[in-house]
Design an enzyme around this catalytic site. Sequence first.
Site: not given
Length: 351
Positions: A107, A329, A332
């Site tokens: 990702s 998170d 990312h």
Amino acid sequence: MGLNVYSKTHVLFAIIGLVSILVDVDASASKCDLFQGNWVLDKSYPLYNESTCPFLEKEFNCVNNGRPDRSYLKYRWQPRGCHLFRFDGQNFLEKLRGKTIMFVGDSLSRNQWLSMLCIIHSSMPKANYAVNISLVKDMTTYTFTDYNVQVTYHHNLYLVDIVKQRFGRVLKLDVLTAGKLWLDVDYLVFNTWHWWNRRGASQPFDYIQDGSRIYKDMDRVVAFGKAVVTWGKWVDANVTQNKTKVFFQGISPSHYNGTDWGEPKAKSCSGQKSPLLASKYPGVSPPALAVLKSSLKTIKKPVTLLDITNLSLLRKDGHPSSYGLGAVDCSHWCLAGVPDTWNVLLYNLMF
Ligand SMILES: *[C@@H]1O[C@H](CO)[C@@H](O)[C@H](O)[C@H]1NC(C)=O
Ligand SMILES: *[C@@H]1O[C@H](CO)[C@@H](O)[C@H](O)[C@H]1NC(C)=O
Ligand SMILES: *[C@@H]1O[C@H](CO)[C@@H](O)[C@H](O)[C@H]1NC(C)=O
Ligand SMILES: *[C@@H]1O[C@H](CO)[C@@H](O)[C@H](O)[C@H]1NC(C)=O
Ligand SMILES: *[C@@H]1O[C@H](CO)[C@@H](O)[C@H](O)[C@H]1NC(C)=O
Ligand SMILES: *[C@@H]1O[C@H](CO)[C@@H](O)[C@H](O)[C@H]1NC(C)=O
């Protein structure tokens, strides 16, 4: 009239001369390390407005998910000793006319792929495009149809194979078959790392095979290094050198422990509103980076490392924290944000 043409040509050459002097101190200057420098405030940033980018996914759209602070959007990477060209979407599409670029990886590759699509779109908002999603092969391609430029993401966690066998799922460090999907692409940008550390329920394999030996587990950084060597053998065997340019996106760092950046009370990246403005991160560099660099040395064909680790380490403010999919998170990156800079660097190294 003849003289006039001559002097116009003369002026033109003078301009070209001037431009080439300017170019000398620019990104193409071989002495300048594009990956060393610092983050500077730039009013003209970000490179696009996230609410008008049709490609952006909720996971990375921090502004839309309610992130209240905005100054993290305003930083530009400034290498020491040279300037980066701004990513010009129109120039990019013209240079890539009829060509393909593919991001292959987890990702973090999707993060960079969506950033690139948004940057292109912001300079060419009227450019027509079509999407082709092939779920079987985990590939999504946006084609900018007026230029016939394909920008693809191939979701691939480990680059090497996971094979289902009678006794369980085996991660095979020296088998790579996905490469048949990468042939004939003009620009390839690979990445793998974050999933090598996954354990427990989200780990998608039960055993690791290295040569003829099968292990229940092994040092994950070592395993990662072996997989990169296997990938390098694929590059040496199968990349057509004067057609395809190969990049490896370095290790994208996470920020879960404030001790690393001198804020021991910070338990994650939550609430971080500004980057470290120093040129050097106080914490340790991820061990996978050194392993990656030594594995890349085994490859004979040219592979450019997009060495984004150190500059991204400084961006403790760049993650979604709770403005992504919900859970905190710090792996990312928000878009607009840090991956835009990875693409600016890529753009400066592509042509
Ligand atoms: C990144 O930081 C490490 C540790 O400070 C240093 O050894 C390395 O040279 C740096 N790399 C770049 C590209 O700046
Ligand atoms: C981004 O676009 C939206 C919708 O057009 C607009 O409301 C907003 O003000 C823009 N944001 C910036 C920072 O320009
Ligand atoms: C979509 O992708 C598939 C698989 O790569 C390919 O066979 C098909 O021709 C593509 N379709 C279009 C419209 O490009
Ligand atoms: C090169 O590609 C072919 C065809 O996909 C594949 O069979 C072969 O294993 C690849 N070589 C390496 C060293 O990965
Ligand atoms: C690629 O390089 C080889 C060897 O240098 C050369 O023979 C071939 O014509 C080149 N192909 C293209 C498309 O430039
Ligand atoms: C953060 O890192 C420091 C130094 O490595 C360590 O002592 C501490 O236990 C870590 N904190 C957490 C929550 O992991």
